[in-house]
Motif scaffolding. Structure first.
Motif, PDB file in Angstrom:
ATOM      1  N   LEU A 176      -2.997  -9.590  -4.097  1.00 50.75           N
ATOM      2  CA  LEU A 176      -4.135  -9.551  -3.000  1.00 50.75           C
ATOM      3  C   LEU A 176      -5.080  -8.450  -3.300  1.00 50.75           C
ATOM      4  CD1 LEU A 176      -2.168 -10.721   0.275  1.00 50.75           C
ATOM      5  CD2 LEU A 176      -3.475 -11.956  -1.447  1.00 50.75           C
ATOM      6  N   SER A 177      -4.569  -7.274  -4.263  1.00 42.64           N
ATOM      7  CA  SER A 177      -5.331  -6.223  -4.575  1.00 42.64           C
ATOM      8  C   SER A 177      -6.113  -6.641  -5.840  1.00 42.64           C
ATOM      9  CB  SER A 177      -4.381  -5.043  -4.829  1.00 42.64           C
ATOM     10  OG  SER A 177      -3.631  -4.587  -3.923  1.00 42.64           O
ATOM     11  N   ASP A 178      -5.945  -7.682  -6.455  1.00 39.14           N
ATOM     12  CA  ASP A 178      -6.747  -8.085  -7.722  1.00 39.14           C
ATOM     13  C   ASP A 178      -7.449  -9.236  -7.597  1.00 39.14           C
ATOM     14  OD1 ASP A 178      -5.563  -5.810  -8.954  1.00 39.14           O
ATOM     15  OD2 ASP A 178      -3.740  -7.048  -9.516  1.00 39.14           O
ATOM     16  N   LEU A 179      -7.701  -9.540  -6.189  1.00 35.67           N
ATOM     17  CA  LEU A 179      -8.768 -10.677  -6.111  1.00 35.67           C
ATOM     18  C   LEU A 179      -9.903 -10.883  -6.894  1.00 35.67           C
ATOM     19  CD1 LEU A 179      -7.983 -11.322  -2.198  1.00 35.67           C
ATOM     20  CD2 LEU A 179      -7.117 -12.576  -4.044  1.00 35.67           C
ATOM     21  N   PRO A 180     -10.590  -9.584  -7.013  1.00 39.67           N
ATOM     22  CA  PRO A 180     -11.984  -9.894  -7.830  1.00 39.67           C
ATOM     23  C   PRO A 180     -11.610  -9.938  -9.279  1.00 39.67           C
ATOM     24  CG  PRO A 180     -11.745  -7.594  -6.369  1.00 39.67           C
ATOM     25  CD  PRO A 180     -10.362  -8.309  -6.158  1.00 39.67           C
ATOM     26  N   LYS A 181     -10.490  -9.796  -9.702  1.00 38.17           N
ATOM     27  CA  LYS A 181     -10.287  -9.971 -11.316  1.00 38.17           C
ATOM     28  C   LYS A 181     -10.032 -11.662 -11.294  1.00 38.17           C
ATOM     29  CE  LYS A 181      -6.205  -9.739 -14.184  1.00 38.17           C
ATOM     30  NZ  LYS A 181      -4.856  -8.968 -14.287  1.00 38.17           N
ATOM     31  N   TRP A 182      -9.174 -12.203 -10.451  1.00 46.95           N
ATOM     32  CA  TRP A 182      -8.911 -13.618 -10.503  1.00 46.95           C
ATOM     33  C   TRP A 182     -10.231 -14.241  -9.958  1.00 46.95           C
ATOM     34  CZ3 TRP A 182      -4.865 -14.847 -13.187  1.00 46.95           C
ATOM     35  CH2 TRP A 182      -3.664 -13.819 -13.439  1.00 46.95           C
ATOM     36  N   PHE A 183     -10.814 -14.136  -9.079  1.00 48.58           N
ATOM     37  CA  PHE A 183     -11.918 -14.980  -8.698  1.00 48.58           C
ATOM     38  C   PHE A 183     -13.549 -14.445  -8.713  1.00 48.58           C
ATOM     39  CE2 PHE A 183      -8.175 -15.936  -6.303  1.00 48.58           C
ATOM     40  CZ  PHE A 183      -8.144 -17.547  -6.313  1.00 48.58           C
ATOM     41  N   GLY A 184     -13.473 -13.115  -9.473  1.00 51.20           N
ATOM     42  CA  GLY A 184     -14.984 -12.800  -9.913  1.00 51.20           C
ATOM     43  C   GLY A 184     -15.822 -12.560  -8.804  1.00 51.20           C
ATOM     44  N   GLN A 185     -15.182 -12.042  -7.761  1.00 55.54           N
ATOM     45  CA  GLN A 185     -16.022 -11.529  -6.744  1.00 55.54           C
ATOM     46  C   GLN A 185     -15.359 -10.610  -5.747  1.00 55.54           C
ATOM     47  OE1 GLN A 185     -17.931 -14.612  -4.299  1.00 55.54           O
ATOM     48  NE2 GLN A 185     -17.493 -16.339  -5.406  1.00 55.54           N
ATOM     49  N   GLU A 186     -16.275  -9.564  -5.082  1.00 58.37           N
ATOM     50  CA  GLU A 186     -15.598  -8.557  -4.527  1.00 58.37           C
ATOM     51  C   GLU A 186     -15.195  -9.272  -2.993  1.00 58.37           C
ATOM     52  OE1 GLU A 186     -15.067  -5.577  -5.367  1.00 58.37           O
ATOM     53  OE2 GLU A 186     -15.841  -5.901  -7.364  1.00 58.37           O
ATOM     54  N   VAL A 187     -14.283  -8.608  -2.723  1.00 58.27           N
ATOM     55  CA  VAL A 187     -13.565  -9.027  -1.495  1.00 58.27           C
ATOM     56  C   VAL A 187     -13.632  -7.806  -0.389  1.00 58.27           C
ATOM     57  CG1 VAL A 187     -11.702 -10.150  -0.173  1.00 58.27           C
ATOM     58  CG2 VAL A 187     -12.680 -10.949  -2.593  1.00 58.27           C
TER      59      VAL A 187
END
Length: 458
Positions: free
Chosen positions: A180-191
């Motif tokens: 959950l801390s690496d969501l931008p890495k996996w989905f390509g968008q800032e969260v």
């Protein structure tokens, strides 16, 4: 918040939005990608439902997809969202694995604005070109800490990649994990991260008890717990085989229990949940398939028949009770070694694990006192008397009649004084047969002697 929402809030008896509902409404309605972290039972479903529906256009086709980890949670979420969607003239359809695909395809032809489903079924419909993704503006991943692990992570990513690149993403979870801390890495968008776990005050008082019970006696303990008035519990197992063994035993013993497992048909699973929610069944035996997000109103207790192996498992199991301010009880069964391991597992959490005991048809934190009456074994023989105790039976009751009379009898003689078992009486019939046989032989001998005498005279 929309006026329709405010009126419905009052109709449902809510005083004010919960912490997570208030925190995410603004960012989500302004099309921000969010990660919402809030405790179990804090109203996360309504938290993402209200802002997500507010951005949809009625009659414009499928615009929102909500991904859930299980059939039960998908059906539950679709019902909650449908209750709010009808205020805005929006339609909600549930697409889950295990259900009839043809019927689900027919639902898609009615062009609902919202789809709630499990990732595998959603992706299959996309790949079969039955579910069109060109109008999708928002994808919500509920129970993200569970869905973004293992193979389901790639399935969720594939669903997200099938939607337009500028679509909105939202993630919700009760527990925080590394991914959950690496969501931008996996989905390509800032969260945007929104964590209200410390501010939330929705959970009621939940007691966490440790009940020392061996594996062979846990079924019996479940029966004893049912002796408590108005007691109902969600019982968690690790292995399906153990669950089925207990369920079969309870069925034959007419115990008010049923099972909820992943190998059941959807109709069977829905019936089990409905019977449990309405109080027709008092024990619902399940694996962790039911630990995620299920909302069972005023559930008195959760029982860990098999102890969880991770902190997150315990959090989600315990979260089924004590929801929305109601009191609750978590009972963990195990031997001394198991319960020590559970304490070590949860030592960095805020849970207060307390030993509990079952006596007098109720659970108590007071250790039961040892009875002064000598214990009696199951076979009916008195147990071995502890050293220093005095026999309550008169000593002469164990003596032979000769000793009672004051005579000195040698040990061997005294031993022989024990009355022997009387021989079985011989029936009259057997005596008669013996007599007849003897008389017959006697007569034959006389006949032979007379014949020999006649022969000698000749």
């Amino acid at each position: 918040m929309l006026e329709q929402y405010q009126a419905h809030f009052r109709a449902l008896g809510y005083d004010a939005p919960t912490a997570i509902q208030a925190a995410v409404y603004g960012p989500m309605t302004s099309d921000q990608n969010v990660l919402g972290l809030a405790p179990t039972g804090s109203g996360k479903t309504v938290a993402f439902t209200l802002p997500a529906l507010a951005n949809l256009l009625p009659g414009d086709g499928i615009q929102l997809i909500v991904l859930e980890p299980s059939q039960e949670l998908a059906i539950q979420t679709s019902r909650v969202m449908r209750d709010w969607a009808k205020l805005l003239d929006l339609k909600v359809a549930a697409l889950t694995g295990g259900a009839n695909v043809k019927r689900q395809t027919e639902r898609l032809k009615k062009r609902p604005e919202v789809i709630v489903g499990t990732p595998g079924r959603i992706l299959n419909l996309i790949q079969d070109h039955k579910l069109k993704m060109h109008l999708i503006s928002h994808i919500i991943v509920d129970e993200a800490d569970d869905l973004l692990t293992g193979d389901t992570l790639e399935t969720v990513r594939a669903v997200a990649q099938a939607a337009p690149a500028d679509g909105q993403l939202s993630f919700f979870s009760a527990t925080d994990t590394a991914i959950l801390s690496d969501l931008p890495k996996w989905f390509g968008q800032e969260v945007t991260r929104i964590d209200v776990r410390q501010q939330d005050q929705t959970q009621g008082v939940v007691r966490h008890g440790l009940l020392q019970v061996g594996m062979g006696k846990r079924d019996q303990m479940l029966k004893r717990l049912l002796a408590q008035p108005n007691f109902r519990a969600l019982v968690f197992f690790k292995q399906t085989n153990t669950l089925k063994h207990t369920a079969t035993k309870f069925y034959h013993d007419h115990v008010s229990a049923t099972s909820l497992t992943s190998d059941l048909r959807q109709v069977q699973r829905e019936k089990a949940l409905q019977d449990f929610r309405q109080g027709r069944i008092r024990l619902l035996l399940t694996t962790d398939v039911a630990a995620r997000g299920l909302d069972i109103a005023k559930l008195p207790a959760v029982i860990n028949y098999d102890l969880p192996s991770t902190v997150n498992e315990y959090v989600h199991r315990a979260g089924r009770t004590g929801r929305m301010g109601e009191p609750g009880q978590v009972i963990s069964l195990g031997d001394d070694h198991d319960l020590r391991d559970l304490k070590k597992l949860l030592r960095d959490t805020d849970y207060q694990l307390v030993p509990v005991y079952f006596q007098g048809k109720q659970l108590t934190t007071e250790r039961p006192t040892v009875s002064a009456t000598p214990a009696v074994r199951a076979e009916g023989r008195p147990a071995t008397r502890p050293a220093g105790t005095v026999a309550t039976q008169p000593a002469h009751e164990h003596l032979t009649p000769a000793v009672k009379a004051g005579k000195q009898v040698p040990a061997t003689t005294a031993k022989a004084q024990v009355p022997a078992v009387a021989a079985a009486p011989v029936s009259k019939k057997s005596k008669k047969k013996h007599k007849n046989r003897h008389n017959k032989n006697k007569g034959m001998r006389k006949k032979w002697r007379d014949r020999d005498a006649q022969h000698d005279q000749a």
